[in-house]
Scaffold this motif. Sequence first.
Motif, mmCIF file in Angstrom:
data_model
loop_
_atom_site.group_PDB
_atom_site.id
_atom_site.type_symbol
_atom_site.label_atom_id
_atom_site.label_comp_id
_atom_site.label_asym_id
_atom_site.label_seq_id
_atom_site.Cartn_x
_atom_site.Cartn_y
_atom_site.Cartn_z
ATOM 1 N N LYS A 182 4.789 2.278 0.915
ATOM 2 C CA LYS A 182 5.430 3.438 0.303
ATOM 3 C C LYS A 182 4.872 4.739 0.879
ATOM 4 C CE LYS A 182 6.529 1.326 -4.160
ATOM 5 N NZ LYS A 182 6.322 1.391 -5.636
ATOM 6 N N TYR A 183 5.748 5.733 0.956
ATOM 7 C CA TYR A 183 5.375 7.106 1.302
ATOM 8 C C TYR A 183 4.761 7.192 2.701
ATOM 9 C CZ TYR A 183 5.329 6.623 -3.799
ATOM 10 O OH TYR A 183 5.613 6.266 -5.092
ATOM 11 N N VAL A 184 5.400 6.573 3.655
ATOM 12 C CA VAL A 184 4.871 6.537 5.015
ATOM 13 C C VAL A 184 5.162 7.863 5.737
ATOM 14 C CG1 VAL A 184 6.948 5.493 6.004
ATOM 15 C CG2 VAL A 184 4.738 5.107 7.096
ATOM 16 N N PHE A 185 4.220 8.276 6.589
ATOM 17 C CA PHE A 185 4.356 9.466 7.437
ATOM 18 C C PHE A 185 4.560 10.742 6.615
ATOM 19 C CE2 PHE A 185 6.112 6.175 10.457
ATOM 20 C CZ PHE A 185 5.054 6.201 11.356
ATOM 21 N N GLN A 186 3.662 11.047 5.713
ATOM 22 C CA GLN A 186 3.724 12.324 5.018
ATOM 23 C C GLN A 186 2.744 13.306 5.659
ATOM 24 O OE1 GLN A 186 3.998 12.612 0.852
ATOM 25 N NE2 GLN A 186 5.479 10.970 0.659
ATOM 26 N N TYR A 187 3.208 14.533 5.824
ATOM 27 C CA TYR A 187 2.406 15.611 6.412
ATOM 28 C C TYR A 187 1.978 15.281 7.852
ATOM 29 C CZ TYR A 187 2.171 17.067 1.544
ATOM 30 O OH TYR A 187 2.499 17.419 0.261
ATOM 31 N N VAL A 188 2.824 14.584 8.579
ATOM 32 C CA VAL A 188 2.531 14.223 9.967
ATOM 33 C C VAL A 188 3.117 15.282 10.908
ATOM 34 C CG1 VAL A 188 3.215 12.588 11.783
ATOM 35 C CG2 VAL A 188 2.289 11.756 9.630
ATOM 36 N N LYS A 189 2.395 15.570 11.993
ATOM 37 C CA LYS A 189 2.875 16.502 13.008
ATOM 38 C C LYS A 189 2.885 15.809 14.377
ATOM 39 C CE LYS A 189 1.271 20.757 10.790
ATOM 40 N NZ LYS A 189 0.425 21.979 10.945
ATOM 41 N N ASN A 190 3.950 16.063 15.126
ATOM 42 C CA ASN A 190 4.043 15.603 16.516
ATOM 43 C C ASN A 190 4.029 14.075 16.607
ATOM 44 O OD1 ASN A 190 3.893 18.374 17.194
ATOM 45 N ND2 ASN A 190 1.668 18.261 17.302
ATOM 46 N N LEU A 191 5.102 13.482 16.118
ATOM 47 C CA LEU A 191 5.272 12.032 16.142
ATOM 48 C C LEU A 191 6.500 11.673 16.969
ATOM 49 C CD1 LEU A 191 5.094 9.027 15.150
ATOM 50 C CD2 LEU A 191 6.352 9.783 13.102
ATOM 51 N N GLU A 192 6.350 10.707 17.872
ATOM 52 C CA GLU A 192 7.469 10.084 18.570
ATOM 53 C C GLU A 192 7.457 8.605 18.200
ATOM 54 O OE1 GLU A 192 9.042 9.098 23.096
ATOM 55 O OE2 GLU A 192 7.896 10.951 22.742
ATOM 56 N N GLY A 211 0.802 -1.215 0.000
ATOM 57 C CA GLY A 211 0.000 0.000 0.000
ATOM 58 C C GLY A 211 0.836 1.266 0.000
ATOM 59 N N THR A 212 0.136 2.394 -0.008
ATOM 60 C CA THR A 212 0.775 3.700 -0.084
ATOM 61 C C THR A 212 0.175 4.670 0.929
ATOM 62 O OG1 THR A 212 -0.797 4.398 -1.795
ATOM 63 C CG2 THR A 212 1.288 3.448 -2.544
ATOM 64 N N TYR A 213 0.990 5.624 1.327
ATOM 65 C CA TYR A 213 0.577 6.781 2.123
ATOM 66 C C TYR A 213 -0.069 6.452 3.471
ATOM 67 C CZ TYR A 213 1.451 9.344 -2.201
ATOM 68 O OH TYR A 213 2.033 9.870 -3.327
ATOM 69 N N PRO A 214 0.451 5.523 4.255
ATOM 70 C CA PRO A 214 -0.089 5.380 5.613
ATOM 71 C C PRO A 214 0.265 6.587 6.480
ATOM 72 C CG PRO A 214 1.798 3.933 5.301
ATOM 73 C CD PRO A 214 1.518 4.548 3.974
ATOM 74 N N PHE A 215 -0.648 6.949 7.354
ATOM 75 C CA PHE A 215 -0.496 8.037 8.332
ATOM 76 C C PHE A 215 -0.499 9.426 7.691
ATOM 77 C CE2 PHE A 215 1.594 4.402 10.444
ATOM 78 C CZ PHE A 215 0.859 4.338 11.617
ATOM 79 N N MET A 216 -1.144 9.595 6.579
ATOM 80 C CA MET A 216 -1.194 10.902 5.930
ATOM 81 C C MET A 216 -1.964 11.902 6.789
ATOM 82 S SD MET A 216 -0.517 12.464 2.860
ATOM 83 C CE MET A 216 -0.852 11.535 1.371
ATOM 84 N N PHE A 217 -1.369 13.062 7.045
ATOM 85 C CA PHE A 217 -2.018 14.166 7.768
ATOM 86 C C PHE A 217 -2.427 13.790 9.196
ATOM 87 C CE2 PHE A 217 -3.059 15.230 3.269
ATOM 88 C CZ PHE A 217 -2.369 16.426 3.184
ATOM 89 N N CYS A 218 -1.688 12.904 9.853
ATOM 90 C CA CYS A 218 -1.991 12.558 11.244
ATOM 91 C C CYS A 218 -1.261 13.492 12.213
ATOM 92 C CB CYS A 218 -1.598 11.114 11.541
ATOM 93 S SG CYS A 218 -2.716 9.884 10.855
ATOM 94 N N ASN A 219 -1.826 13.640 13.424
ATOM 95 C CA ASN A 219 -1.240 14.488 14.455
ATOM 96 C C ASN A 219 -1.169 13.754 15.786
ATOM 97 O OD1 ASN A 219 -1.147 16.927 12.806
ATOM 98 N ND2 ASN A 219 -3.376 16.981 13.029
ATOM 99 N N ASP A 220 -0.097 14.008 16.530
ATOM 100 C CA ASP A 220 0.030 13.536 17.911
ATOM 101 C C ASP A 220 0.039 12.004 17.978
ATOM 102 O OD1 ASP A 220 -0.046 16.225 18.853
ATOM 103 O OD2 ASP A 220 -2.219 16.186 18.642
ATOM 104 N N LEU A 221 1.180 11.434 17.585
ATOM 105 C CA LEU A 221 1.335 9.986 17.550
ATOM 106 C C LEU A 221 2.488 9.553 18.452
ATOM 107 C CD1 LEU A 221 1.166 11.173 14.342
ATOM 108 C CD2 LEU A 221 0.677 8.782 13.941
ATOM 109 N N PHE A 222 2.283 8.446 19.155
ATOM 110 C CA PHE A 222 3.353 7.751 19.874
ATOM 111 C C PHE A 222 3.340 6.302 19.396
ATOM 112 C CE2 PHE A 222 5.099 5.032 23.108
ATOM 113 C CZ PHE A 222 6.252 5.699 23.503
ATOM 114 N N ILE A 223 4.455 5.857 18.823
ATOM 115 C CA ILE A 223 4.539 4.510 18.269
ATOM 116 C C ILE A 223 5.789 3.831 18.799
ATOM 117 C CG2 ILE A 223 4.655 3.116 16.174
ATOM 118 C CD1 ILE A 223 3.355 5.413 14.657
ATOM 119 N N ASP A 224 5.635 2.656 19.376
ATOM 120 C CA ASP A 224 6.768 1.856 19.848
ATOM 121 C C ASP A 224 6.657 0.477 19.215
ATOM 122 O OD1 ASP A 224 8.870 0.672 21.113
ATOM 123 O OD2 ASP A 224 8.123 0.936 23.144
ATOM 124 N N GLY A 225 7.466 0.248 18.196
ATOM 125 C CA GLY A 225 7.428 -1.022 17.475
ATOM 126 C C GLY A 225 6.638 -0.912 16.195
#
Length: 288
Positions: free
Chosen positions: A150-160, A130-144
Amino acid sequence: MKVISNTEFGGERPLFGSHDLRLENVIIRAGESAIKECSNIEAIDCRFEGNYPFWHVHGFVINRCFFDVGGRSALWYSDNLKMIDTRIDAPKMFREMNDIEIENVEMNDADEVFWRCNRLKIKNLKLHGGTYPFMFCNDLFIDGLESDSKYVFQYVKNLELHHAKITTKDALWETENVTVYDSELNGEYLGWHSRNLRLVNCKISGTQPLCYAENLVLENCTFADDCDLAFEYSTLQATINSPVHSVKNPLSGSITAASYGEIILDENIKAPADCELRLWDEKTCFTD
Protein backbone atom coordinates in the motif's frame (compact mmCIF):
# COMPACT_ATOMS: atom_id res chain seq x y z
CA MET A 1 40.47 -10.12 0.71
CA LYS A 2 39.97 -12.31 3.76
CA VAL A 3 37.50 -15.21 3.32
CA ILE A 4 35.33 -16.67 6.07
CA SER A 5 33.20 -19.66 5.07
CA ASN A 6 30.93 -22.38 6.44
CA THR A 7 30.51 -20.97 9.92
CA GLU A 8 28.12 -18.90 12.01
CA PHE A 9 28.18 -15.89 14.31
CA GLY A 10 25.79 -14.53 16.93
CA GLY A 11 25.57 -12.00 19.68
CA GLU A 12 26.60 -8.35 19.49
CA ARG A 13 28.81 -6.98 16.70
CA PRO A 14 30.82 -10.12 15.91
CA LEU A 15 32.35 -8.61 12.74
CA PHE A 16 32.33 -4.95 13.77
CA GLY A 17 34.78 -2.77 11.86
CA SER A 18 35.73 -5.43 9.30
CA HIS A 19 37.15 -4.41 5.91
CA ASP A 20 37.96 -6.35 2.72
CA LEU A 21 36.02 -9.41 3.88
CA ARG A 22 34.21 -12.15 1.93
CA LEU A 23 31.60 -14.28 3.71
CA GLU A 24 30.65 -17.59 2.07
CA ASN A 25 27.85 -19.76 3.46
CA VAL A 26 27.85 -17.92 6.78
CA ILE A 27 24.87 -17.73 9.16
CA ILE A 28 24.35 -14.66 11.33
CA ARG A 29 22.32 -15.88 14.30
CA ALA A 30 20.33 -13.82 16.82
CA GLY A 31 22.05 -10.67 17.98
CA GLU A 32 22.60 -7.15 16.71
CA SER A 33 24.81 -5.21 14.33
CA ALA A 34 26.89 -8.12 13.07
CA ILE A 35 28.54 -6.21 10.21
CA LYS A 36 28.62 -2.59 11.36
CA GLU A 37 31.04 0.21 10.40
CA CYS A 38 32.56 -1.96 7.66
CA SER A 39 33.68 -1.55 4.04
CA ASN A 40 34.33 -3.71 0.98
CA ILE A 41 32.24 -6.65 2.16
CA GLU A 42 30.94 -9.57 0.09
CA ALA A 43 28.27 -11.94 1.38
CA ILE A 44 27.59 -15.00 -0.79
CA ASP A 45 25.03 -17.71 0.07
CA CYS A 46 24.58 -16.33 3.57
CA ARG A 47 21.66 -16.28 5.98
CA PHE A 48 20.84 -13.37 8.30
CA GLU A 49 18.68 -13.98 11.37
CA GLY A 50 19.85 -11.20 13.72
CA ASN A 51 18.81 -7.54 13.75
CA TYR A 52 20.61 -4.69 11.99
CA PRO A 53 23.44 -6.64 10.31
CA PHE A 54 24.51 -4.02 7.73
CA TRP A 55 24.65 -0.53 9.25
CA HIS A 56 27.16 2.10 8.18
CA VAL A 57 28.67 -0.18 5.54
CA HIS A 58 30.43 1.38 2.56
CA GLY A 59 30.80 -0.77 -0.55
CA PHE A 60 29.27 -4.26 -0.32
CA VAL A 61 27.82 -7.10 -2.37
CA ILE A 62 25.00 -9.40 -1.25
CA ASN A 63 24.49 -12.37 -3.56
CA ARG A 64 22.12 -15.36 -3.18
CA CYS A 65 21.38 -14.53 0.43
CA PHE A 66 18.35 -14.82 2.70
CA PHE A 67 17.16 -12.40 5.39
CA ASP A 68 14.92 -14.18 7.87
CA VAL A 69 12.16 -12.39 9.76
CA GLY A 70 14.55 -11.67 12.62
CA GLY A 71 16.93 -9.84 10.29
CA ARG A 72 14.77 -6.71 10.31
CA SER A 73 16.10 -3.23 9.60
CA ALA A 74 19.13 -4.89 8.08
CA LEU A 75 20.38 -2.21 5.68
CA TRP A 76 20.58 1.35 7.01
CA TYR A 77 22.91 4.33 6.65
CA SER A 78 25.05 2.58 4.01
CA ASP A 79 26.09 3.12 0.40
CA ASN A 80 27.31 1.42 -2.75
CA LEU A 81 25.37 -1.81 -2.41
CA LYS A 82 24.86 -4.43 -5.10
CA MET A 83 22.25 -7.07 -4.21
CA ILE A 84 21.48 -10.03 -6.53
CA ASP A 85 19.19 -13.07 -6.35
CA THR A 86 18.22 -12.47 -2.73
CA ARG A 87 15.07 -13.11 -0.68
CA ILE A 88 14.04 -10.89 2.20
CA ASP A 89 11.32 -11.84 4.70
CA ALA A 90 12.06 -9.03 7.16
CA PRO A 91 10.53 -5.50 7.18
CA LYS A 92 12.00 -2.01 7.32
CA MET A 93 14.90 -2.59 4.94
CA PHE A 94 16.94 0.08 3.12
CA ARG A 95 16.95 3.38 5.02
CA GLU A 96 18.99 6.51 4.45
CA MET A 97 21.12 4.83 1.76
CA ASN A 98 22.82 5.96 -1.44
CA ASP A 99 23.81 4.17 -4.65
CA ILE A 100 21.87 0.92 -4.53
CA GLU A 101 21.82 -1.63 -7.36
CA ILE A 102 19.33 -4.51 -7.12
CA GLU A 103 18.49 -7.41 -9.44
CA ASN A 104 16.14 -10.35 -8.91
CA VAL A 105 15.11 -9.60 -5.33
CA GLU A 106 11.89 -10.60 -3.56
CA MET A 107 10.70 -8.87 -0.38
CA ASN A 108 7.91 -10.67 1.46
CA ASP A 109 7.25 -8.01 4.10
CA ALA A 110 7.78 -4.73 2.29
CA ASP A 111 6.73 -2.58 5.23
CA GLU A 112 8.49 0.78 5.23
CA VAL A 113 11.25 -0.31 2.87
CA PHE A 114 13.43 2.07 0.82
CA TRP A 115 12.98 5.23 2.87
CA ARG A 116 15.06 8.30 2.04
CA CYS A 117 17.31 6.47 -0.40
CA ASN A 118 19.06 8.10 -3.35
CA ARG A 119 20.26 6.79 -6.70
CA LEU A 120 18.63 3.39 -7.03
CA LYS A 121 18.93 1.12 -10.05
CA ILE A 122 16.55 -1.83 -9.82
CA LYS A 123 15.72 -4.74 -12.11
CA ASN A 124 13.07 -7.37 -11.33
CA LEU A 125 11.89 -6.56 -7.82
CA LYS A 126 8.86 -8.10 -6.08
CA LEU A 127 7.25 -6.38 -3.09
CA HIS A 128 4.60 -8.13 -1.02
CA GLY A 129 2.58 -6.60 1.81
CA GLY A 130 3.47 -3.67 3.99
CA THR A 131 3.04 0.06 3.55
CA TYR A 132 4.89 3.07 2.16
CA PRO A 133 7.75 1.55 0.13
CA PHE A 134 10.08 4.12 -1.48
CA MET A 135 9.03 7.01 0.76
CA PHE A 136 11.07 10.19 0.08
CA CYS A 137 13.41 8.49 -2.44
CA ASN A 138 15.23 10.37 -5.22
CA ASP A 139 16.71 9.39 -8.58
CA LEU A 140 15.36 5.91 -9.29
CA PHE A 141 15.45 3.71 -12.39
CA ILE A 142 13.31 0.57 -12.13
CA ASP A 143 12.71 -2.02 -14.86
CA GLY A 144 10.43 -4.80 -13.67
CA LEU A 145 8.39 -4.27 -10.51
CA GLU A 146 5.56 -6.32 -9.05
CA SER A 147 4.00 -4.83 -5.92
CA ASP A 148 0.87 -5.25 -3.81
CA SER A 149 2.13 -2.97 -1.04
CA LYS A 150 0.00 0.00 0.00
CA TYR A 151 0.92 3.64 -0.62
CA VAL A 152 3.86 2.95 -2.91
CA PHE A 153 6.08 5.79 -4.23
CA GLN A 154 4.97 8.68 -2.03
CA TYR A 155 7.05 11.86 -2.05
CA VAL A 156 9.39 10.39 -4.69
CA LYS A 157 11.40 12.60 -7.06
CA ASN A 158 12.99 11.67 -10.38
CA LEU A 159 11.68 8.17 -11.03
CA GLU A 160 11.73 6.26 -14.33
CA LEU A 161 9.65 3.08 -14.06
CA HIS A 162 9.22 0.35 -16.72
CA HIS A 163 7.18 -2.87 -16.87
CA ALA A 164 5.48 -2.60 -13.49
CA LYS A 165 2.34 -4.19 -12.10
CA ILE A 166 1.24 -2.25 -9.04
CA THR A 167 -1.88 -3.08 -7.05
CA THR A 168 -2.34 -0.57 -4.25
CA LYS A 169 -4.04 2.64 -3.19
CA ASP A 170 -2.66 6.17 -3.02
CA ALA A 171 0.29 5.33 -5.27
CA LEU A 172 2.53 8.12 -6.60
CA TRP A 173 1.21 10.81 -4.25
CA GLU A 174 3.16 14.07 -3.99
CA THR A 175 5.68 12.84 -6.57
CA GLU A 176 7.78 15.05 -8.83
CA ASN A 177 9.30 14.24 -12.23
CA VAL A 178 8.06 10.66 -12.61
CA THR A 179 7.63 8.74 -15.88
CA VAL A 180 5.97 5.31 -16.01
CA TYR A 181 6.15 3.15 -19.15
CA ASP A 182 4.28 -0.01 -20.19
CA SER A 183 2.78 -0.67 -16.77
CA GLU A 184 -0.43 -1.70 -15.03
CA LEU A 185 -1.56 0.57 -12.20
CA ASN A 186 -4.43 -0.81 -10.13
CA GLY A 187 -5.82 1.03 -7.13
CA GLU A 188 -7.61 4.04 -5.72
CA TYR A 189 -6.56 7.69 -5.87
CA LEU A 190 -3.58 7.32 -8.19
CA GLY A 191 -1.14 10.19 -8.52
CA TRP A 192 -2.86 12.85 -6.42
CA HIS A 193 -0.93 16.08 -5.90
CA SER A 194 1.81 14.94 -8.30
CA ARG A 195 3.94 17.30 -10.37
CA ASN A 196 5.25 16.35 -13.81
CA LEU A 197 3.84 12.83 -13.80
CA ARG A 198 3.92 11.15 -17.23
CA LEU A 199 2.23 7.81 -17.97
CA VAL A 200 3.02 6.10 -21.28
CA ASN A 201 1.27 2.95 -22.56
CA CYS A 202 -0.24 2.29 -19.13
CA LYS A 203 -3.41 0.48 -18.04
CA ILE A 204 -5.12 2.30 -15.18
CA SER A 205 -7.89 1.12 -12.87
CA GLY A 206 -9.44 2.39 -9.65
CA THR A 207 -11.64 5.23 -8.49
CA GLN A 208 -10.75 8.94 -8.70
CA PRO A 209 -7.40 8.70 -10.49
CA LEU A 210 -5.03 11.57 -11.17
CA CYS A 211 -6.63 14.44 -9.28
CA TYR A 212 -4.91 17.64 -8.12
CA ALA A 213 -2.04 16.85 -10.53
CA GLU A 214 0.13 19.54 -12.06
CA ASN A 215 1.54 19.12 -15.58
CA LEU A 216 0.14 15.60 -15.93
CA VAL A 217 0.74 13.78 -19.24
CA LEU A 218 -0.92 10.56 -20.43
CA GLU A 219 0.15 9.00 -23.71
CA ASN A 220 -1.62 6.02 -25.26
CA CYS A 221 -3.16 4.89 -21.96
CA THR A 222 -6.33 2.92 -21.24
CA PHE A 223 -8.84 3.29 -18.39
CA ALA A 224 -10.81 0.48 -16.76
CA ASP A 225 -14.54 0.88 -16.13
CA ASP A 226 -13.98 1.74 -12.46
CA CYS A 227 -11.90 4.84 -13.27
CA ASP A 228 -14.54 7.36 -12.26
CA LEU A 229 -14.32 11.04 -11.27
CA ALA A 230 -10.92 11.41 -12.94
CA PHE A 231 -8.73 14.50 -13.20
CA GLU A 232 -10.39 16.77 -10.64
CA TYR A 233 -8.48 20.07 -10.47
CA SER A 234 -5.64 18.72 -12.66
CA THR A 235 -3.71 20.40 -15.46
CA LEU A 236 -3.02 17.82 -18.12
CA GLN A 237 -2.49 16.64 -21.66
CA ALA A 238 -4.01 13.18 -22.10
CA THR A 239 -4.59 10.69 -24.92
CA ILE A 240 -6.69 7.74 -23.74
CA ASN A 241 -7.37 4.81 -26.06
CA SER A 242 -10.51 3.69 -24.24
CA PRO A 243 -13.76 5.08 -22.87
CA VAL A 244 -13.50 7.22 -19.74
CA HIS A 245 -16.27 6.45 -17.25
CA SER A 246 -16.40 9.95 -15.79
CA VAL A 247 -14.40 13.17 -15.69
CA LYS A 248 -14.83 15.77 -12.96
CA ASN A 249 -13.78 19.42 -13.07
CA PRO A 250 -10.37 19.29 -14.78
CA LEU A 251 -8.52 22.57 -14.43
CA SER A 252 -6.89 23.08 -17.84
CA GLY A 253 -5.25 21.36 -20.81
CA SER A 254 -6.85 18.74 -23.04
CA ILE A 255 -8.15 15.18 -22.94
CA THR A 256 -8.74 13.00 -25.98
CA ALA A 257 -10.56 9.73 -25.37
CA ALA A 258 -12.58 7.09 -27.22
CA SER A 259 -15.75 8.20 -25.41
CA TYR A 260 -16.98 9.69 -22.16
CA GLY A 261 -19.61 8.31 -19.80
CA GLU A 262 -20.23 11.35 -17.58
CA ILE A 263 -18.68 14.80 -17.74
CA ILE A 264 -19.07 16.81 -14.53
CA LEU A 265 -18.36 20.51 -14.93
CA ASP A 266 -20.19 22.06 -12.00
CA GLU A 267 -20.09 25.20 -9.87
CA ASN A 268 -17.06 23.91 -7.97
CA ILE A 269 -14.75 23.96 -10.99
CA LYS A 270 -11.70 26.18 -10.55
CA ALA A 271 -10.30 28.75 -12.97
CA PRO A 272 -9.18 28.75 -15.68
CA ALA A 273 -11.62 25.85 -16.24
CA ASP A 274 -10.66 25.65 -19.91
CA CYS A 275 -9.71 21.98 -20.31
CA GLU A 276 -10.86 20.63 -23.69
CA LEU A 277 -12.47 17.18 -23.82
CA ARG A 278 -12.34 15.66 -27.27
CA LEU A 279 -13.04 12.40 -29.05
CA TRP A 280 -10.56 10.64 -31.28
CA ASP A 281 -12.45 11.70 -34.42
CA GLU A 282 -11.17 15.23 -33.64
CA LYS A 283 -14.54 16.66 -34.59
CA THR A 284 -16.29 16.70 -31.24
CA CYS A 285 -15.19 18.98 -28.42
CA PHE A 286 -17.33 18.92 -25.28
CA THR A 287 -16.00 22.18 -23.89
CA ASP A 288 -16.08 24.56 -26.87
